[in-house]
Scaffold this motif. Sequence first.
Motif, PDB file in Angstrom:
ATOM      1  N   ASN A 152       0.877  -1.165   0.000  1.00 31.13           N
ATOM      2  CA  ASN A 152       0.000   0.000   0.000  1.00 31.13           C
ATOM      3  C   ASN A 152       0.920   1.222   0.000  1.00 31.13           C
ATOM      4  O   ASN A 152       1.673   1.432   0.956  1.00 31.13           O
ATOM      5  N   VAL A 153       0.901   1.996  -1.073  1.00 31.22           N
ATOM      6  CA  VAL A 153       1.843   3.103  -1.243  1.00 31.22           C
ATOM      7  C   VAL A 153       1.713   4.134  -0.127  1.00 31.22           C
ATOM      8  O   VAL A 153       2.717   4.568   0.447  1.00 31.22           O
ATOM      9  N   ALA A 154       0.502   4.531   0.213  1.00 26.25           N
ATOM     10  CA  ALA A 154       0.314   5.545   1.261  1.00 26.25           C
ATOM     11  C   ALA A 154       0.880   5.061   2.594  1.00 26.25           C
ATOM     12  O   ALA A 154       1.561   5.804   3.301  1.00 26.25           O
ATOM     13  N   LEU A 155       0.632   3.812   2.930  1.00 25.01           N
ATOM     14  CA  LEU A 155       1.139   3.239   4.173  1.00 25.01           C
ATOM     15  C   LEU A 155       2.667   3.118   4.133  1.00 25.01           C
ATOM     16  O   LEU A 155       3.346   3.423   5.116  1.00 25.01           O
ATOM     17  N   ALA A 156       3.209   2.704   2.992  1.00 16.32           N
ATOM     18  CA  ALA A 156       4.666   2.588   2.848  1.00 16.32           C
ATOM     19  C   ALA A 156       5.339   3.953   2.967  1.00 16.32           C
ATOM     20  O   ALA A 156       6.425   4.069   3.546  1.00 16.32           O
ATOM     21  N   MET A 157       4.691   5.009   2.470  1.00 19.21           N
ATOM     22  CA  MET A 157       5.240   6.359   2.630  1.00 19.21           C
ATOM     23  C   MET A 157       5.201   6.766   4.099  1.00 19.21           C
ATOM     24  O   MET A 157       6.166   7.329   4.613  1.00 19.21           O
ATOM     25  N   ALA A 158       4.104   6.468   4.768  1.00 20.22           N
ATOM     26  CA  ALA A 158       3.979   6.816   6.185  1.00 20.22           C
ATOM     27  C   ALA A 158       5.025   6.087   7.032  1.00 20.22           C
ATOM     28  O   ALA A 158       5.528   6.644   8.011  1.00 20.22           O
ATOM     29  N   ARG A 159       5.359   4.868   6.653  1.00 22.53           N
ATOM     30  CA  ARG A 159       6.341   4.070   7.395  1.00 22.53           C
ATOM     31  C   ARG A 159       7.789   4.375   6.991  1.00 22.53           C
ATOM     32  O   ARG A 159       8.715   3.803   7.549  1.00 22.53           O
ATOM     33  N   GLY A 160       7.960   5.206   5.961  1.00 22.19           N
ATOM     34  CA  GLY A 160       9.309   5.541   5.508  1.00 22.19           C
ATOM     35  C   GLY A 160       9.920   4.512   4.572  1.00 22.19           C
ATOM     36  O   GLY A 160      11.094   4.603   4.233  1.00 22.19           O
ATOM     37  N   GLN A 161       9.135   3.538   4.135  1.00 18.53           N
ATOM     38  CA  GLN A 161       9.636   2.540   3.185  1.00 18.53           C
ATOM     39  C   GLN A 161       9.742   3.121   1.783  1.00 18.53           C
ATOM     40  O   GLN A 161      10.518   2.628   0.971  1.00 18.53           O
ATOM     41  N   ILE A 162       8.928   4.140   1.517  1.00 16.59           N
ATOM     42  CA  ILE A 162       9.002   4.915   0.277  1.00 16.59           C
ATOM     43  C   ILE A 162       9.142   6.363   0.694  1.00 16.59           C
ATOM     44  O   ILE A 162       8.289   6.894   1.414  1.00 16.59           O
TER      45      ILE A 162
END
Length: 142
Positions: free
Chosen positions: A92-102
């Motif tokens: 999930n792109v939004a979640l990955a951005m929030a987690r710093g993975q993206i």
Amino acid sequence: MGVFKDEDEVYRYLGRIFQVSLADSELGPKLRKVGSVLKLNQSDPESTIVIDFGEGVVQLGKDGGAEVTRPIDAELEMLADTAHRFWLGKVNVALAMARGQIKTKGKVSAVMKVVPITKPLFGTYENILREAGRADLVDAVN
């Protein structure tokens, strides 16, 4: 070490999905309408893919494919494994951005306009891998 052995594999599989999506008779026009230019910086292995959705151009590294000449709207930094898992429908792109993975620079809205349009390509990416004899890359994630 990540799932890809070198940058050539990143371009062969991740780069190919962008080329396929822009050439698709249904998705291509939708992606061109978004019009954004995105730069994807992957690590492990180091690789860069620049996509000009408006012009339908995919630049693989410094020398691969056509050269993107328009300004970049947004940059994304991630592990190549994260991009691979995204195309298999596992990120999930939004979640990955929030987690710093993206990590993103520039207009996040440009990224978020593209993401929903790409979902029909998850199966296409899997097929690209399987047809190339790399079912191991699919099975390792499932």
